[in-house]
Structure formats: structure tokens, C-alpha cells
Design a protein around this motif. Sequence first.
Motif, PDB file in Angstrom:
ATOM      1  N   GLY A  21      18.934  53.260 -25.589  1.00  0.00           N
ATOM      2  CA  GLY A  21      20.109  51.756 -24.545  1.00  0.00           C
ATOM      3  C   GLY A  21      20.093  52.956 -23.250  1.00  0.00           C
ATOM      4  N   THR A  22      18.769  53.348 -23.099  1.00  0.00           N
ATOM      5  CA  THR A  22      18.589  54.610 -22.027  1.00  0.00           C
ATOM      6  C   THR A  22      17.110  54.105 -21.591  1.00  0.00           C
ATOM      7  OG1 THR A  22      19.143  56.524 -20.556  1.00  0.00           O
ATOM      8  CG2 THR A  22      17.802  56.782 -22.728  1.00  0.00           C
ATOM      9  N   VAL A  23      17.179  54.439 -20.559  1.00  0.00           N
ATOM     10  CA  VAL A  23      15.623  54.508 -19.867  1.00  0.00           C
ATOM     11  C   VAL A  23      15.061  55.784 -19.402  1.00  0.00           C
ATOM     12  CG1 VAL A  23      14.571  54.383 -17.519  1.00  0.00           C
ATOM     13  CG2 VAL A  23      16.137  52.648 -17.928  1.00  0.00           C
ATOM     14  N   LEU A  24      14.007  56.087 -20.300  1.00  0.00           N
ATOM     15  CA  LEU A  24      12.908  57.189 -20.225  1.00  0.00           C
ATOM     16  C   LEU A  24      12.088  57.635 -19.243  1.00  0.00           C
ATOM     17  CD1 LEU A  24      13.002  56.914 -24.471  1.00  0.00           C
ATOM     18  CD2 LEU A  24      14.749  58.631 -23.145  1.00  0.00           C
ATOM     19  N   PHE A  25      11.379  56.431 -19.200  1.00  0.00           N
ATOM     20  CA  PHE A  25      10.595  56.570 -18.097  1.00  0.00           C
ATOM     21  C   PHE A  25      10.919  56.233 -17.130  1.00  0.00           C
ATOM     22  CE2 PHE A  25       8.797  57.651 -22.191  1.00  0.00           C
ATOM     23  CZ  PHE A  25       8.001  58.642 -21.884  1.00  0.00           C
ATOM     24  N   GLN A  26      10.267  56.273 -15.754  1.00  0.00           N
ATOM     25  CA  GLN A  26      10.027  56.291 -14.088  1.00  0.00           C
ATOM     26  C   GLN A  26       9.123  54.968 -14.002  1.00  0.00           C
ATOM     27  OE1 GLN A  26      11.707  58.907 -11.325  1.00  0.00           O
ATOM     28  NE2 GLN A  26      12.790  56.343 -10.221  1.00  0.00           N
ATOM     29  N   ARG A  27       8.806  54.022 -13.795  1.00  0.00           N
ATOM     30  CA  ARG A  27       7.745  52.997 -13.791  1.00  0.00           C
ATOM     31  C   ARG A  27       7.134  53.256 -12.155  1.00  0.00           C
ATOM     32  NH1 ARG A  27      10.949  52.224 -17.947  1.00  0.00           N
ATOM     33  NH2 ARG A  27       9.983  51.577 -19.861  1.00  0.00           N
ATOM     34  N   SER A  28       5.644  53.592 -12.296  1.00  0.00           N
ATOM     35  CA  SER A  28       5.177  53.294 -10.559  1.00  0.00           C
ATOM     36  C   SER A  28       3.871  52.814 -10.968  1.00  0.00           C
ATOM     37  CB  SER A  28       5.507  54.836 -10.103  1.00  0.00           C
ATOM     38  OG  SER A  28       3.921  55.911 -10.523  1.00  0.00           O
ATOM     39  N   PRO A  29       3.194  52.430  -9.852  1.00  0.00           N
ATOM     40  CA  PRO A  29       1.711  52.658 -10.482  1.00  0.00           C
ATOM     41  C   PRO A  29       0.817  52.658 -10.275  1.00  0.00           C
ATOM     42  CG  PRO A  29       2.892  51.325  -7.764  1.00  0.00           C
ATOM     43  CD  PRO A  29       3.879  52.019  -8.552  1.00  0.00           C
ATOM     44  N   GLN A  30       1.238  54.593 -10.198  1.00  0.00           N
ATOM     45  CA  GLN A  30       0.218  55.417 -10.750  1.00  0.00           C
ATOM     46  C   GLN A  30       0.459  56.195 -11.952  1.00  0.00           C
ATOM     47  OE1 GLN A  30       2.380  55.695  -7.077  1.00  0.00           O
ATOM     48  NE2 GLN A  30       0.715  55.276  -6.859  1.00  0.00           N
ATOM     49  N   TYR A  32       3.796  56.479 -16.212  1.00  0.00           N
ATOM     50  CA  TYR A  32       4.429  56.548 -16.200  1.00  0.00           C
ATOM     51  C   TYR A  32       5.330  58.133 -15.705  1.00  0.00           C
ATOM     52  CZ  TYR A  32       4.687  52.635 -19.417  1.00  0.00           C
ATOM     53  OH  TYR A  32       4.893  50.600 -19.154  1.00  0.00           O
ATOM     54  N   VAL A  33       6.588  58.305 -15.917  1.00  0.00           N
ATOM     55  CA  VAL A  33       7.233  60.166 -15.551  1.00  0.00           C
ATOM     56  C   VAL A  33       8.762  59.884 -16.356  1.00  0.00           C
ATOM     57  CG1 VAL A  33       8.150  61.086 -13.694  1.00  0.00           C
ATOM     58  CG2 VAL A  33       5.663  59.842 -13.422  1.00  0.00           C
ATOM     59  N   LEU A  34       8.894  61.083 -17.189  1.00  0.00           N
ATOM     60  CA  LEU A  34       9.835  61.219 -17.363  1.00  0.00           C
ATOM     61  C   LEU A  34      10.995  60.426 -16.924  1.00  0.00           C
ATOM     62  CD1 LEU A  34       8.865  63.361 -20.545  1.00  0.00           C
ATOM     63  CD2 LEU A  34      10.206  61.677 -20.936  1.00  0.00           C
ATOM     64  N   THR A  35      11.947  60.455 -17.043  1.00  0.00           N
ATOM     65  CA  THR A  35      12.760  60.766 -16.310  1.00  0.00           C
ATOM     66  C   THR A  35      14.292  61.801 -15.938  1.00  0.00           C
ATOM     67  OG1 THR A  35      14.854  59.908 -17.756  1.00  0.00           O
ATOM     68  CG2 THR A  35      13.479  58.384 -15.730  1.00  0.00           C
ATOM     69  N   THR A  36      14.507  62.345 -15.220  1.00  0.00           N
ATOM     70  CA  THR A  36      15.020  63.646 -14.752  1.00  0.00           C
ATOM     71  C   THR A  36      16.273  64.042 -16.327  1.00  0.00           C
ATOM     72  OG1 THR A  36      16.691  63.139 -12.864  1.00  0.00           O
ATOM     73  CG2 THR A  36      14.974  64.092 -12.498  1.00  0.00           C
ATOM     74  N   GLY A  37      16.707  62.879 -16.811  1.00  0.00           N
ATOM     75  CA  GLY A  37      17.480  63.196 -17.359  1.00  0.00           C
ATOM     76  C   GLY A  37      16.563  63.636 -19.226  1.00  0.00           C
ATOM     77  N   HIS A  38      15.697  62.888 -18.746  1.00  0.00           N
ATOM     78  CA  HIS A  38      14.948  63.109 -20.598  1.00  0.00           C
ATOM     79  C   HIS A  38      13.956  63.630 -20.402  1.00  0.00           C
ATOM     80  CE1 HIS A  38      17.550  59.474 -19.795  1.00  0.00           C
ATOM     81  NE2 HIS A  38      18.402  59.939 -21.305  1.00  0.00           N
ATOM     82  N   THR A  39      13.533  65.142 -19.825  1.00  0.00           N
ATOM     83  CA  THR A  39      12.904  65.968 -20.494  1.00  0.00           C
ATOM     84  C   THR A  39      12.548  66.258 -21.487  1.00  0.00           C
ATOM     85  OG1 THR A  39      13.970  67.980 -19.398  1.00  0.00           O
ATOM     86  CG2 THR A  39      12.818  66.582 -17.933  1.00  0.00           C
ATOM     87  N   ASP A  40      13.015  65.555 -22.584  1.00  0.00           N
ATOM     88  CA  ASP A  40      12.696  65.785 -23.813  1.00  0.00           C
ATOM     89  C   ASP A  40      12.846  64.789 -24.688  1.00  0.00           C
ATOM     90  OD1 ASP A  40      11.719  66.595 -26.674  1.00  0.00           O
ATOM     91  OD2 ASP A  40      13.175  68.138 -26.764  1.00  0.00           O
ATOM     92  N   PRO A  41      11.739  63.324 -24.618  1.00  0.00           N
ATOM     93  CA  PRO A  41      12.431  62.086 -25.766  1.00  0.00           C
ATOM     94  C   PRO A  41      12.191  62.459 -27.293  1.00  0.00           C
ATOM     95  CG  PRO A  41       9.879  62.526 -24.932  1.00  0.00           C
ATOM     96  CD  PRO A  41      10.804  63.756 -24.233  1.00  0.00           C
TER      97      PRO A  41
END
Length: 50
Positions: A21-30, A32-41
Motif C-alpha cells: 500500500g505504498t510506493v517504494l520506488f520513484q520511476r524515471s527514464p534512467q 528506479y530510485v528508492l523513495t526517501t521514506g523507504h530506504t530499507d525495502p
Amino acid sequence: MLHIAPSSVARHIEQLEQDLGTVLFQRSPQGYVLTTGHTDPCRACRIRNE
């Protein structure tokens, strides 16, 4: 090498995010990057299984 197609990894990540129920990664053309609130998936997965 893991011998897993990138599209398969993307589907698994999307399913995990839906399950949690949360977004773990921010997607970009380059990529995936972990979102700041989820640095430990792994922690998020452990919490889900408790």
C-alpha cells in the motif's frame, strides 16, 4: 546475472507496492530510485510479514 527479464522485475515491484500500500520506488527514464521514506525495502517486507 539473475537471468530475469526487466519487465518481470518491474511487475514484481509493482505487486509488492500494491501489497504494501505504498510506493517504494520513484520511476524515471534512467531507472528506479528508492523513495526517501523507504530506504530499507527489506524492513518494509519484514513489517508486512509480521
